[in-house]
Structure formats: C-alpha cells, structure tokens
Design a protein around this motif. Structure first.
Motif, PDB file in Angstrom:
ATOM      1  N   PHE A 269       0.815  -1.205   0.000  1.00  0.00           N
ATOM      2  CA  PHE A 269       0.000   0.000   0.000  1.00  0.00           C
ATOM      3  C   PHE A 269       0.858   1.268   0.000  1.00  0.00           C
ATOM      4  N   VAL A 270       2.001   1.217   0.661  1.00  0.00           N
ATOM      5  CA  VAL A 270       2.912   2.369   0.719  1.00  0.00           C
ATOM      6  C   VAL A 270       4.279   1.911   0.225  1.00  0.00           C
ATOM      7  N   PRO A 271       4.563   2.057  -1.066  1.00  0.00           N
ATOM      8  CA  PRO A 271       5.854   1.610  -1.597  1.00  0.00           C
ATOM      9  C   PRO A 271       6.988   2.506  -1.107  1.00  0.00           C
ATOM     10  N   PRO A 272       8.222   2.011  -1.099  1.00  0.00           N
ATOM     11  CA  PRO A 272       9.364   2.822  -0.671  1.00  0.00           C
ATOM     12  C   PRO A 272       9.536   4.071  -1.537  1.00  0.00           C
ATOM     13  N   ALA A 273      10.137   5.073  -0.947  1.00  0.00           N
ATOM     14  CA  ALA A 273      10.323   6.345  -1.649  1.00  0.00           C
ATOM     15  C   ALA A 273      11.153   6.178  -2.917  1.00  0.00           C
ATOM     16  N   SER A 274      12.152   5.295  -2.887  1.00  0.00           N
ATOM     17  CA  SER A 274      13.011   5.104  -4.057  1.00  0.00           C
ATOM     18  C   SER A 274      12.211   4.614  -5.261  1.00  0.00           C
ATOM     19  N   HIS A 275      11.230   3.741  -5.018  1.00  0.00           N
ATOM     20  CA  HIS A 275      10.390   3.245  -6.112  1.00  0.00           C
ATOM     21  C   HIS A 275       9.519   4.364  -6.679  1.00  0.00           C
ATOM     22  N   VAL A 276       8.977   5.165  -5.789  1.00  0.00           N
ATOM     23  CA  VAL A 276       8.106   6.258  -6.220  1.00  0.00           C
ATOM     24  C   VAL A 276       8.903   7.307  -7.000  1.00  0.00           C
ATOM     25  N   LEU A 277      10.074   7.670  -6.495  1.00  0.00           N
ATOM     26  CA  LEU A 277      10.890   8.675  -7.175  1.00  0.00           C
ATOM     27  C   LEU A 277      11.381   8.168  -8.524  1.00  0.00           C
ATOM     28  N   ALA A 278      11.690   6.879  -8.608  1.00  0.00           N
ATOM     29  CA  ALA A 278      12.104   6.310  -9.895  1.00  0.00           C
ATOM     30  C   ALA A 278      10.957   6.370 -10.900  1.00  0.00           C
ATOM     31  N   GLU A 279       9.757   6.083 -10.451  1.00  0.00           N
ATOM     32  CA  GLU A 279       8.584   6.171 -11.321  1.00  0.00           C
ATOM     33  C   GLU A 279       8.321   7.616 -11.735  1.00  0.00           C
ATOM     34  N   PHE A 280       8.522   8.542 -10.797  1.00  0.00           N
ATOM     35  CA  PHE A 280       8.334   9.964 -11.101  1.00  0.00           C
ATOM     36  C   PHE A 280       9.312  10.418 -12.183  1.00  0.00           C
ATOM     37  N   VAL A 281      10.566  10.030 -12.061  1.00  0.00           N
ATOM     38  CA  VAL A 281      11.568  10.393 -13.064  1.00  0.00           C
ATOM     39  C   VAL A 281      11.210   9.788 -14.417  1.00  0.00           C
ATOM     40  N   ALA A 282      10.719   8.548 -14.414  1.00  0.00           N
ATOM     41  CA  ALA A 282      10.334   7.895 -15.671  1.00  0.00           C
ATOM     42  C   ALA A 282       9.162   8.623 -16.327  1.00  0.00           C
ATOM     43  N   MET A 283       8.237   9.161 -15.515  1.00  0.00           N
ATOM     44  CA  MET A 283       7.087   9.872 -16.068  1.00  0.00           C
ATOM     45  C   MET A 283       7.469  11.178 -16.736  1.00  0.00           C
ATOM     46  N   LEU A 284       8.595  11.758 -16.317  1.00  0.00           N
ATOM     47  CA  LEU A 284       8.992  13.062 -16.836  1.00  0.00           C
ATOM     48  C   LEU A 284       9.267  13.054 -18.334  1.00  0.00           C
TER      49      LEU A 284
ATOM     50  N   GLN B 279      -4.788   4.390  -9.273  1.00  0.00           N
ATOM     51  CA  GLN B 279      -5.326   3.678  -8.102  1.00  0.00           C
ATOM     52  C   GLN B 279      -6.271   2.559  -8.531  1.00  0.00           C
ATOM     53  N   SER B 280      -7.108   2.827  -9.528  1.00  0.00           N
ATOM     54  CA  SER B 280      -8.052   1.818 -10.011  1.00  0.00           C
ATOM     55  C   SER B 280      -7.330   0.641 -10.652  1.00  0.00           C
ATOM     56  N   ALA B 281      -6.179   0.922 -11.286  1.00  0.00           N
ATOM     57  CA  ALA B 281      -5.404  -0.128 -11.936  1.00  0.00           C
ATOM     58  C   ALA B 281      -4.507  -0.880 -10.958  1.00  0.00           C
ATOM     59  N   GLY B 282      -4.497  -0.480  -9.699  1.00  0.00           N
ATOM     60  CA  GLY B 282      -3.664  -1.139  -8.695  1.00  0.00           C
ATOM     61  C   GLY B 282      -2.206  -0.767  -8.775  1.00  0.00           C
ATOM     62  N   SER B 283      -1.900   0.324  -9.496  1.00  0.00           N
ATOM     63  CA  SER B 283      -0.501   0.763  -9.632  1.00  0.00           C
ATOM     64  C   SER B 283      -0.211   1.804  -8.549  1.00  0.00           C
ATOM     65  N   ASN B 284       0.053   1.325  -7.336  1.00  0.00           N
ATOM     66  CA  ASN B 284       0.268   2.242  -6.221  1.00  0.00           C
ATOM     67  C   ASN B 284       1.523   3.085  -6.379  1.00  0.00           C
ATOM     68  N   VAL B 285       2.555   2.516  -6.994  1.00  0.00           N
ATOM     69  CA  VAL B 285       3.790   3.279  -7.194  1.00  0.00           C
ATOM     70  C   VAL B 285       3.519   4.485  -8.085  1.00  0.00           C
ATOM     71  N   ARG B 286       2.806   4.257  -9.185  1.00  0.00           N
ATOM     72  CA  ARG B 286       2.476   5.368 -10.085  1.00  0.00           C
ATOM     73  C   ARG B 286       1.547   6.364  -9.402  1.00  0.00           C
ATOM     74  N   MET B 287       0.611   5.856  -8.610  1.00  0.00           N
ATOM     75  CA  MET B 287      -0.307   6.747  -7.904  1.00  0.00           C
ATOM     76  C   MET B 287       0.459   7.688  -6.986  1.00  0.00           C
ATOM     77  N   TYR B 288       1.384   7.156  -6.206  1.00  0.00           N
ATOM     78  CA  TYR B 288       2.167   8.000  -5.304  1.00  0.00           C
ATOM     79  C   TYR B 288       3.087   8.935  -6.081  1.00  0.00           C
ATOM     80  N   ALA B 289       3.584   8.487  -7.222  1.00  0.00           N
ATOM     81  CA  ALA B 289       4.436   9.350  -8.045  1.00  0.00           C
ATOM     82  C   ALA B 289       3.650  10.551  -8.557  1.00  0.00           C
ATOM     83  N   LEU B 290       2.389  10.328  -8.936  1.00  0.00           N
ATOM     84  CA  LEU B 290       1.537  11.427  -9.396  1.00  0.00           C
ATOM     85  C   LEU B 290       1.166  12.361  -8.247  1.00  0.00           C
ATOM     86  N   ILE B 291       0.924  11.788  -7.069  1.00  0.00           N
ATOM     87  CA  ILE B 291       0.664  12.623  -5.895  1.00  0.00           C
ATOM     88  C   ILE B 291       1.891  13.475  -5.568  1.00  0.00           C
TER      89      ILE B 291
END
Length: 242
Positions: A19-34, A197-209
């Motif tokens: 439910f709460v992925p590590p920050a490193s996973h979220v930041l990596a996803e955020f960088v990939a989204m850029l 969130q609907s797709a179950g991609s919590n890492v992407r959800m937190y990256a967007l937040i």
C-alpha cells in the motif's frame, strides 16, 4: 529525514509495502514519467485551470476588496453575504459546476475561482481597512486627490496583505483543481491519480501525488520570490533581500 522514513518504513514492514511503496520506487517512477507525453498533458490541464482560475480570482477579489474596504457602507452591506458564502466548500459545488459546464476545463476554473476568491478578498479588505488613517489624512492635507491617496498610500499599505492572500490562494487552487479532477473526471493529474489507483498501480499513484505536491511547492516558491521582488521596499521584506 521524511524521505528516509518513507524509504525505511515499508522495507521494514512498519507499514504495508503493497500500500505504501518505498520512496526510491516512487521517485524512480516519477523520473520515468517526466519523459512521457501523457504526464505533461495532465500537468498542462491541471495548471491551466490553476492559472486561469487564480488570475480571474485575483482581479475580481482585489477589485472587490479595495471597494469594500474603502467604503464603510459597502463593507456593512456585503458583510452578511460574504460570511454566508465564504464557508461553502468549493467541492460541494462540483455537481452544480458539472451541470453548468460539463466535465471541462471551465468547470475546474469555476471551482478554482470560487475557492480562491475568498482568501484574496479578505486579505484585500483587511489591508485596505488597516491603512494608517494618519497617513491618509496627512496626504489629503498636502493636497493629494482621492486617486492619489489611493495609489500612494492605500494601495502600498494593503499590498503585503493582498500578496499574502494570493500566496495562500495559489496552493489552494492546485488542491481544488486536482480534487475536481478526482471527483468529476476530465484530463489532469487528479484523473491520472484515480486511474493509477483503479489499476492497482500504487507506485504510479504515489508518483503522481508527489508530482502534484511538487507543483504546489514550485508555484508557491515562485510566488514568494515574485512577492519579495515587487515588495522589496516594504519593511517586512527588506531583511529577505540580499
């Protein structure tokens, strides 16, 4: 420190990692989204509502605030109406906004204008009413016209208070824009968060937040920098100028 706690807590299962992925996973996803076009399209849609809505609210609220603050009769006549409308949360108007505008950018702009109008209006009224009466009377004794008193005494005195209202409204505008997208839909970061969130991609959800929070921080930083630049003559900002 906050990032370290965010990273360690899920890894030690102090909070559920699914439910709460590590920050490193979220930041990596955020960088990939850029480097993806859909992300920037969502950012553009959200920031368009933020910018247009905030600009309309600024013009309307400052003008109304100056008028109400400058005239005791206008202040007394509008006080009840303002106190009645001010507590209404903007999100409560989402069904009405959807009926009137549909799921469009105009709907988000309307909600942003309604939400941000009040803090700017109150700060403008407060700033005008708190203008030193001695300074106004002195200006009049030197032959200043009403317009000159306004431009040289009232407006400079109220400017820091108005700037505070705009700074508070800026952060609120992003919150309202994203919330409107979350609840009503339409393109933007809010809809992207809901889709993840609907797709179950919590890492992407937190990256967007995280992206939404970062946008709020950046816009707030820029507004503060502009405020210090424009009001560097005011005593409250002299120490901040290097």
């Amino acid at each position: 420190m906050a990032l370290a706690i965010w990273e360690i807590a899920p890894r030690l299962e102090l909070v559920p990692s699914n439910f709460v992925p590590p920050a490193s996973h979220v930041l990596a996803e955020f960088v990939a989204m850029l480097v993806t076009a859909p992300f920037w399209a969502d950012v553009q849609s959200t920031m368009l509502a933020w910018g247009v809505g905030l600009a309309i609210a600024m013009v309307a609220a400052v003008a109304a605030g100056i008028l109400i603050g400058s005239n005791v009769y206008a202040y007394r006549a509008t006080r009840f109406l303002i106190e009645f409308l001010r507590p209404i949360p903007a999100v409560a108007l989402i069904p009405l906004a959807v009926l009137i505008f549909g799921i469009t950018t105009d709907m988000k702009v309307f909600l942003v204008v309604f939400a941000t109008f009040w803090p700017i209006l109150f700060q403008a009224v407060y700033g005008v009413r708190e203008t030193d009466s001695v300074a106004r009377d002195t200006a009049r004794s030197f032959g200043f016209t009403r317009a000159e008193v306004f431009w040289h005494v009232t407006l400079p005195s109220a400017a820091p208070s108005i700037a505070t209202g705009i700074r508070l409204a800026s952060a609120l505008a992003i919150v309202i824009a994203v919330t409107a997208e979350l609840i009503a839909g339409g393109p933007g970061l809010g809809t992207a968060i809901l889709s993840a969130q609907s797709a179950g991609s919590n890492v992407r959800m937190y990256a967007l937040i995280f992206a939404a929070g970062l946008l709020s921080y950046i816009t707030g930083f820029l507004i503060v920098a502009l405020e210090r630049r424009l009001l560097r003559w005011h005593p409250s900002h002299r120490e901040a100028v290097v």
